[in-house]
Design a protein around this motif. Sequence first.
Motif, mmCIF file in Angstrom:
data_model
loop_
_atom_site.group_PDB
_atom_site.id
_atom_site.type_symbol
_atom_site.label_atom_id
_atom_site.label_comp_id
_atom_site.label_asym_id
_atom_site.label_seq_id
_atom_site.Cartn_x
_atom_site.Cartn_y
_atom_site.Cartn_z
ATOM 1 N N GLN A 1 -39.791 -35.984 -42.751
ATOM 2 C CA GLN A 1 -39.713 -34.923 -41.744
ATOM 3 C C GLN A 1 -41.099 -34.329 -41.481
ATOM 4 O OE1 GLN A 1 -37.022 -31.767 -42.734
ATOM 5 N NE2 GLN A 1 -37.561 -30.545 -40.950
ATOM 6 N N ASP A 2 -41.860 -34.072 -42.535
ATOM 7 C CA ASP A 2 -43.196 -33.496 -42.357
ATOM 8 C C ASP A 2 -44.147 -34.476 -41.671
ATOM 9 O OD1 ASP A 2 -42.392 -31.111 -43.476
ATOM 10 O OD2 ASP A 2 -43.308 -31.483 -45.427
ATOM 11 N N ILE A 3 -44.016 -35.772 -41.972
ATOM 12 C CA ILE A 3 -44.855 -36.772 -41.308
ATOM 13 C C ILE A 3 -44.528 -36.821 -39.821
ATOM 14 C CG2 ILE A 3 -45.337 -39.242 -41.090
ATOM 15 C CD1 ILE A 3 -44.954 -39.437 -44.139
ATOM 16 N N ALA A 4 -43.232 -36.823 -39.502
ATOM 17 C CA ALA A 4 -42.823 -36.866 -38.095
ATOM 18 C C ALA A 4 -43.287 -35.620 -37.352
ATOM 19 C CB ALA A 4 -41.310 -37.022 -37.994
ATOM 20 N N SER A 5 -43.118 -34.457 -37.974
ATOM 21 C CA SER A 5 -43.556 -33.205 -37.333
ATOM 22 C C SER A 5 -45.053 -33.205 -37.090
ATOM 23 C CB SER A 5 -43.193 -32.001 -38.216
ATOM 24 O OG SER A 5 -41.807 -31.896 -38.364
ATOM 25 N N VAL B 1 -46.857 -32.854 -33.413
ATOM 26 C CA VAL B 1 -47.819 -31.778 -33.140
ATOM 27 C C VAL B 1 -49.188 -32.364 -32.790
ATOM 28 C CG1 VAL B 1 -49.092 -29.861 -34.187
ATOM 29 C CG2 VAL B 1 -46.613 -30.042 -34.500
ATOM 30 N N ARG B 2 -49.610 -33.378 -33.517
ATOM 31 C CA ARG B 2 -50.900 -34.013 -33.235
ATOM 32 C C ARG B 2 -50.904 -34.596 -31.815
ATOM 33 N NH1 ARG B 2 -53.095 -38.438 -37.304
ATOM 34 N NH2 ARG B 2 -53.459 -36.622 -38.585
ATOM 35 N N GLY B 3 -49.810 -35.223 -31.440
ATOM 36 C CA GLY B 3 -49.713 -35.803 -30.097
ATOM 37 C C GLY B 3 -49.731 -34.757 -29.003
ATOM 38 N N TYR B 4 -48.942 -33.698 -29.157
ATOM 39 C CA TYR B 4 -48.883 -32.651 -28.132
ATOM 40 C C TYR B 4 -50.166 -31.862 -28.013
ATOM 41 C CZ TYR B 4 -43.951 -33.213 -27.016
ATOM 42 O OH TYR B 4 -42.753 -33.703 -26.580
ATOM 43 N N ASP C 1 -53.793 -30.655 -36.779
ATOM 44 C CA ASP C 1 -53.418 -31.693 -37.727
ATOM 45 C C ASP C 1 -52.671 -31.047 -38.887
ATOM 46 O OD1 ASP C 1 -53.128 -33.924 -39.292
ATOM 47 O OD2 ASP C 1 -55.271 -34.334 -39.495
ATOM 48 N N LEU C 2 -51.397 -31.379 -39.042
ATOM 49 C CA LEU C 2 -50.571 -30.787 -40.092
ATOM 50 C C LEU C 2 -50.464 -31.648 -41.351
ATOM 51 C CD1 LEU C 2 -47.635 -29.369 -37.936
ATOM 52 C CD2 LEU C 2 -49.699 -28.193 -38.723
ATOM 53 N N ILE C 3 -51.195 -32.759 -41.404
ATOM 54 C CA ILE C 3 -51.192 -33.585 -42.611
ATOM 55 C C ILE C 3 -51.874 -32.783 -43.722
ATOM 56 C CG2 ILE C 3 -52.095 -35.703 -43.669
ATOM 57 C CD1 ILE C 3 -49.821 -36.222 -41.726
ATOM 58 N N PRO C 4 -51.263 -32.722 -44.903
ATOM 59 C CA PRO C 4 -51.867 -31.947 -45.994
ATOM 60 C C PRO C 4 -53.270 -32.443 -46.357
ATOM 61 C CG PRO C 4 -49.624 -32.599 -46.543
ATOM 62 C CD PRO C 4 -49.994 -33.325 -45.290
ATOM 63 N N THR C 5 -54.062 -31.528 -46.865
ATOM 64 C CA THR C 5 -55.414 -31.858 -47.309
ATOM 65 C C THR C 5 -55.350 -32.552 -48.673
ATOM 66 O OG1 THR C 5 -55.663 -29.769 -48.485
ATOM 67 C CG2 THR C 5 -56.339 -29.809 -46.150
ATOM 68 N N GLU C 6 -56.470 -33.108 -49.090
ATOM 69 C CA GLU C 6 -56.536 -33.728 -50.421
ATOM 70 C C GLU C 6 -56.195 -32.703 -51.496
ATOM 71 O OE1 GLU C 6 -60.021 -35.412 -53.174
ATOM 72 O OE2 GLU C 6 -59.667 -36.650 -51.388
ATOM 73 N N ASP C 7 -56.657 -31.463 -51.329
ATOM 74 C CA ASP C 7 -56.338 -30.415 -52.310
ATOM 75 C C ASP C 7 -54.832 -30.162 -52.385
ATOM 76 O OD1 ASP C 7 -58.968 -30.056 -53.092
ATOM 77 O OD2 ASP C 7 -59.310 -28.351 -51.754
ATOM 78 N N ALA C 8 -54.149 -30.228 -51.250
ATOM 79 C CA ALA C 8 -52.698 -30.028 -51.248
ATOM 80 C C ALA C 8 -51.993 -31.158 -51.991
ATOM 81 C CB ALA C 8 -52.178 -29.921 -49.816
ATOM 82 N N PHE C 9 -52.464 -32.401 -51.804
ATOM 83 C CA PHE C 9 -51.889 -33.523 -52.540
ATOM 84 C C PHE C 9 -52.149 -33.356 -54.036
ATOM 85 C CE2 PHE C 9 -52.028 -35.669 -48.391
ATOM 86 C CZ PHE C 9 -50.765 -36.242 -48.370
#
Length: 151
Positions: A81-85, A89-92, A98-106
């Motif tokens: 779900q987060d990847i799709a969202s 968002v990136r497309g629109y 960019d909502l992909i988590p940062t390296e720190d979040a991973f």
Amino acid sequence: MTLKALTVVTAVTLVTACTPNIKYVADTYKDIPRTVYKVPPDDGLPAIRELPNGKIADVSKAYIIFDNTSVGKLMILPSEQDIASAGVVRGYTFGAVDLIPTEDAFREAASGYLRSSGRQCEITSIREMDEPVHEISYACSTTATGQPSPL
């Protein structure tokens, strides 16, 4: 096809879409069960809450983790779900948001997951396999007997 098989196929597809890592990913993670780990929000409020629009939602961030304890590595990616969202968002926004988590979040999600499994582990390295999939290497402390800590 089961949800587990579909998730592994999705993860492998994401990792290998632009990289030659398919054999490595298949060899390292194909028989590893999928785990969903949720990172609670950092604002101190409950994860399940009422949103301004009146709906009730879980605002924690979910990650899919494949933990290969035999080699001390895990493959981690945001929930489907987060990847799709993030893609929408990136497309629109033509890439402006960019909502992909940062390296720190991973790294934080992996550390939390390892702690939640009862292990005392240190992350030794993190690498982006392909956006948004990361592989994290870790080393766990040993017990007084010198044997690896139990899972």
